[in-house]
Design a protein around this motif. Structure first.
Motif, mmCIF file in Angstrom:
data_model
loop_
_atom_site.group_PDB
_atom_site.id
_atom_site.type_symbol
_atom_site.label_atom_id
_atom_site.label_comp_id
_atom_site.label_asym_id
_atom_site.label_seq_id
_atom_site.Cartn_x
_atom_site.Cartn_y
_atom_site.Cartn_z
ATOM 1 N N SER A 33 0.541 -0.682 -0.147
ATOM 2 C CA SER A 33 -0.069 -0.119 -0.518
ATOM 3 C C SER A 33 1.061 1.423 0.100
ATOM 4 C CB SER A 33 -0.906 -0.051 1.678
ATOM 5 O OG SER A 33 -2.076 -1.115 1.520
ATOM 6 N N ALA A 34 1.993 1.064 1.003
ATOM 7 C CA ALA A 34 2.888 2.129 1.078
ATOM 8 C C ALA A 34 3.394 2.504 -0.247
ATOM 9 C CB ALA A 34 3.744 2.008 2.348
ATOM 10 N N ALA A 35 3.848 1.412 -0.968
ATOM 11 C CA ALA A 35 4.509 1.355 -2.716
ATOM 12 C C ALA A 35 3.672 1.694 -3.639
ATOM 13 C CB ALA A 35 5.857 0.506 -2.434
ATOM 14 N N GLY A 51 -4.849 2.481 -9.941
ATOM 15 C CA GLY A 51 -5.448 1.490 -9.133
ATOM 16 C C GLY A 51 -6.037 0.184 -9.593
ATOM 17 N N LEU A 52 -5.146 0.203 -10.825
ATOM 18 C CA LEU A 52 -5.824 -1.163 -11.311
ATOM 19 C C LEU A 52 -4.913 -2.331 -10.621
ATOM 20 C CD1 LEU A 52 -5.676 -1.047 -15.277
ATOM 21 C CD2 LEU A 52 -7.405 -1.859 -13.761
ATOM 22 N N HIS A 53 -4.186 -1.596 -9.816
ATOM 23 C CA HIS A 53 -3.139 -2.658 -8.750
ATOM 24 C C HIS A 53 -3.940 -2.839 -7.951
ATOM 25 C CE1 HIS A 53 0.087 -1.332 -10.574
ATOM 26 N NE2 HIS A 53 0.889 -2.568 -10.657
ATOM 27 N N GLY A 54 -5.212 -2.036 -6.674
ATOM 28 C CA GLY A 54 -6.126 -2.474 -6.301
ATOM 29 C C GLY A 54 -7.466 -3.352 -6.622
ATOM 30 N N PRO A 154 5.305 2.052 6.301
ATOM 31 C CA PRO A 154 5.346 2.930 5.383
ATOM 32 C C PRO A 154 7.044 3.313 6.364
ATOM 33 C CG PRO A 154 3.100 2.709 6.442
ATOM 34 C CD PRO A 154 4.376 1.805 7.265
ATOM 35 N N PHE A 155 7.037 3.680 7.535
ATOM 36 C CA PHE A 155 8.550 4.394 7.774
ATOM 37 C C PHE A 155 9.777 3.275 6.935
ATOM 38 C CE2 PHE A 155 6.125 5.746 10.611
ATOM 39 C CZ PHE A 155 5.785 7.309 10.456
ATOM 40 N N VAL A 156 9.569 2.425 6.968
ATOM 41 C CA VAL A 156 10.378 0.846 6.338
ATOM 42 C C VAL A 156 10.591 1.506 4.683
ATOM 43 C CG1 VAL A 156 11.025 -1.460 5.147
ATOM 44 C CG2 VAL A 156 10.331 -0.082 8.366
ATOM 45 N N VAL A 232 -14.135 -2.943 3.720
ATOM 46 C CA VAL A 232 -13.165 -3.124 3.302
ATOM 47 C C VAL A 232 -13.321 -1.579 2.662
ATOM 48 C CG1 VAL A 232 -11.666 -4.264 2.376
ATOM 49 C CG2 VAL A 232 -13.311 -5.460 3.547
ATOM 50 N N ALA A 233 -13.592 -1.969 1.589
ATOM 51 C CA ALA A 233 -13.547 0.050 0.462
ATOM 52 C C ALA A 233 -13.209 0.761 0.891
ATOM 53 C CB ALA A 233 -15.314 -0.168 -0.223
ATOM 54 N N MET A 234 -13.506 1.577 2.036
ATOM 55 C CA MET A 234 -13.346 2.414 3.025
ATOM 56 C C MET A 234 -11.467 2.417 3.305
ATOM 57 S SD MET A 234 -14.450 3.829 6.300
ATOM 58 C CE MET A 234 -16.554 3.177 6.002
ATOM 59 N N GLU A 235 -11.620 1.174 3.839
ATOM 60 C CA GLU A 235 -10.311 1.182 4.556
ATOM 61 C C GLU A 235 -9.144 0.978 3.861
ATOM 62 O OE1 GLU A 235 -7.597 -2.342 7.285
ATOM 63 O OE2 GLU A 235 -9.539 -2.118 7.148
ATOM 64 N N PHE A 236 -9.637 0.567 2.531
ATOM 65 C CA PHE A 236 -8.291 0.308 1.526
ATOM 66 C C PHE A 236 -8.418 1.812 0.406
ATOM 67 C CE2 PHE A 236 -8.371 -3.907 2.217
ATOM 68 C CZ PHE A 236 -6.905 -4.090 1.623
ATOM 69 N N CYS A 237 -9.629 2.748 0.486
ATOM 70 C CA CYS A 237 -9.468 3.687 0.334
ATOM 71 C C CYS A 237 -8.245 4.833 0.821
ATOM 72 C CB CYS A 237 -10.878 4.431 0.117
ATOM 73 S SG CYS A 237 -11.749 3.664 -1.833
ATOM 74 N N PHE A 238 -8.625 4.952 2.001
ATOM 75 C CA PHE A 238 -7.282 5.159 2.527
ATOM 76 C C PHE A 238 -5.813 4.681 2.825
ATOM 77 C CE2 PHE A 238 -10.695 6.959 5.910
ATOM 78 C CZ PHE A 238 -10.212 7.751 5.860
ATOM 79 N N ASN A 239 -5.607 3.331 2.691
ATOM 80 C CA ASN A 239 -4.651 2.718 2.042
ATOM 81 C C ASN A 239 -4.080 3.612 1.393
ATOM 82 O OD1 ASN A 239 -4.579 1.653 4.875
ATOM 83 N ND2 ASN A 239 -5.193 -0.693 3.961
ATOM 84 N N LEU A 240 -4.512 3.144 -0.121
ATOM 85 C CA LEU A 240 -3.765 3.344 -1.101
ATOM 86 C C LEU A 240 -3.856 4.693 -1.412
ATOM 87 C CD1 LEU A 240 -5.350 0.358 -3.003
ATOM 88 C CD2 LEU A 240 -3.031 0.417 -1.750
ATOM 89 N N TRP A 241 -4.731 6.094 -1.033
ATOM 90 C CA TRP A 241 -5.008 7.241 -1.574
ATOM 91 C C TRP A 241 -4.811 8.096 -0.346
ATOM 92 C CZ3 TRP A 241 -3.457 6.699 -6.669
ATOM 93 C CH2 TRP A 241 -4.154 5.768 -7.603
#
Length: 406
Positions: A33-35, A51-54, A154-156, A232-241
């Motif tokens: 996600s961070a990458a 976003g296709l990676h999602g 994410p820090f790593v 899950v959609a909400m969490e991944f919106c945060f994680n990826l964007w």
């Protein structure tokens, strides 16, 4: 509000193994996600294409979800979960090996996500079988371990991105930890559906496996699964964007903005640790609705802020609320399954896979057309839908106790 009588949570070796496996799972999930913003820059593609990676993660989760009941029944939970750990590591290595080749990274995200879903959902089913009434607390605690590990990922990634090794080096953590855990605890046995000690019996007990393929789920199950989809959609919106919006709003470079995900995961860690305690004492619907409201408040702070400090704070508050969404939504799906936990876990994987594919991709497409900030209006929409579905499945019984239906 009627308090729930405290229930004891006993952690045995199998419980700790699942917790640690979720920790390794976190290095894959939060690492990829961070990458993603850095991967997008390396590949020179649009936000929608990135976003296709999602979407690839969703496809992997759906395919594996369809096969999950068969796989668990064929080789057992223990072997299935370790197969998932190996596949999750392999997919992560694919991304690290060829970060500029879009088809390879899409495949890597899909393989890692699909096989990782075995680790997540069979682990949750095993915890629910093992701990019975304390199952929601165990699930929340397991997910707390996941996000505690995720805080540092994410820090790593950010540190690796600014080093001579590049951000790809951070992805090697997943296979390394998976190998170490297999060597240390590979022989620990996970609870199977036929020998649950803390579950509620019924179809999830000794006779549950034979009937899982024939019995149908009711409408409450599918509505609970739809709530899981929104969460899950909400969490991944945060994680990826979230890192992209953080960068847009504050003007910080992408490599630094990747740390924004850490604020979100820090809030999730605190929320899930508190949630493990609260889930034993507060009515489930009340706790779930409260978590949705907290997430909405955090989103508003983050969405409006252009100051890094306030943006971090908004993400932390958002994470505090989002922390309980997945564990509680999944617990409700399992509770509505009539004890058919492996089959319910497979359905949860499919609904979650659809959420991972549709949510981040739609947000990315909206961001290309209207900007990332406007696209993030998806979050309160998902919160509203989840709250509506939750109230319908609860049937208005907000003051119910431990036996509150899903």
């Amino acid at each position: 509000m009627t308090a729930i009588a405290p229930v004891r949570l006993i952690r045995d070796r199998a419980t700790w193994l699942i917790y640690l496996q979720l920790g390794v799972f976190a290095t894959y999930l939060y690492g990829l996600s961070a990458a993603l913003p850095l991967l997008r820059l390396d590949q020179g593609v649009s936000q929608a294409v990135a976003g296709l990676h999602g979407t690839a993660m969703a496809v992997g989760g759906i395919i594996v979800g369809l096969a999950l009941p068969w796989l668990a029944g064929r080789i057992g939970r223990r072997a299935a979960v370790w197969t998932g750990m190996a596949g999750m590591s392999a997919g992560t290595l694919m991304v690290a090996a060829a970060p500029t080749v879009l088809p390879v990274t899409l495949l890597g995200y899909g393989v890692a996500s699909g096989l990782a879903s075995i680790v997540l959902y069979l682990g949750m089913a095993a915890l629910d079988d093992r701990h019975g009434p304390a199952g929601p607390a165990a699930i929340s605690e397991a997910n707390a371990v996941c996000v505690i590990v995720g805080i540092g990922v994410p820090f790593v990634v950010s540190a690796a991105a600014q080093s001579a090794f590049g951000w790809r080096a951070a992805l090697l953590v997943t296979p390394a930890l998976a190998a170490l855990l297999a060597l240390a605890m590979g022989r620990v046995r996970l609870p199977e559906p036929g020998d649950a000690t803390g579950g509620t019996g019924g179809a999830g007990g000794a006779g549950g496996t034979a009937t899982e393929g024939r019995a149908r789920f009711g409408w409450r199950f599918y509505l609970a699964a739809a709530v899981l989809f929104c969460c899950v959609a909400m969490e991944f919106c945060f994680n990826l964007w979230a890192a992209k919006l953080f960068s847009d709003q504050t003007g910080l470079p992408a490599a630094v903005a990747a740390t924004a995900v850490a604020a979100f995961t820090a809030g999730m860690a605190a929320g899930r640790l508190a949630g493990a305690w609260l889930a034993l004492r507060v009515p489930p619907t009340v706790l779930f609705l409260g978590a949705l409201l907290v997430a909405a408040a955090g989103w508003a702070i983050f969405w409006l802020s252009t100051n890094p400090v306030f943006s971090y704070a908004g993400l932390a508050v958002s994470g505090l609320g989002v922390a309980l969404h997945f564990p509680m939504a999944l617990s409700r799906v399992l509770a509505a399954s009539g004890g058919r936990r492996d089959r319910a876990s497979a359905m949860a994987s499919i609904f979650s896979g659809l959420a991972v594919g549709i949510g981040p991709f739609l947000l990315g497409a909206l961001a290309d057309g209207f900007g990332t900030q406007q696209a993030f209006l998806m979050v309160p929409a998902l919160i509203g839908l989840a709250a509506g579905g939750l109230l319908i499945t609860a049937g208005g019984r907000l003051r119910a106790g431990a036996g509150e239906p899903a």
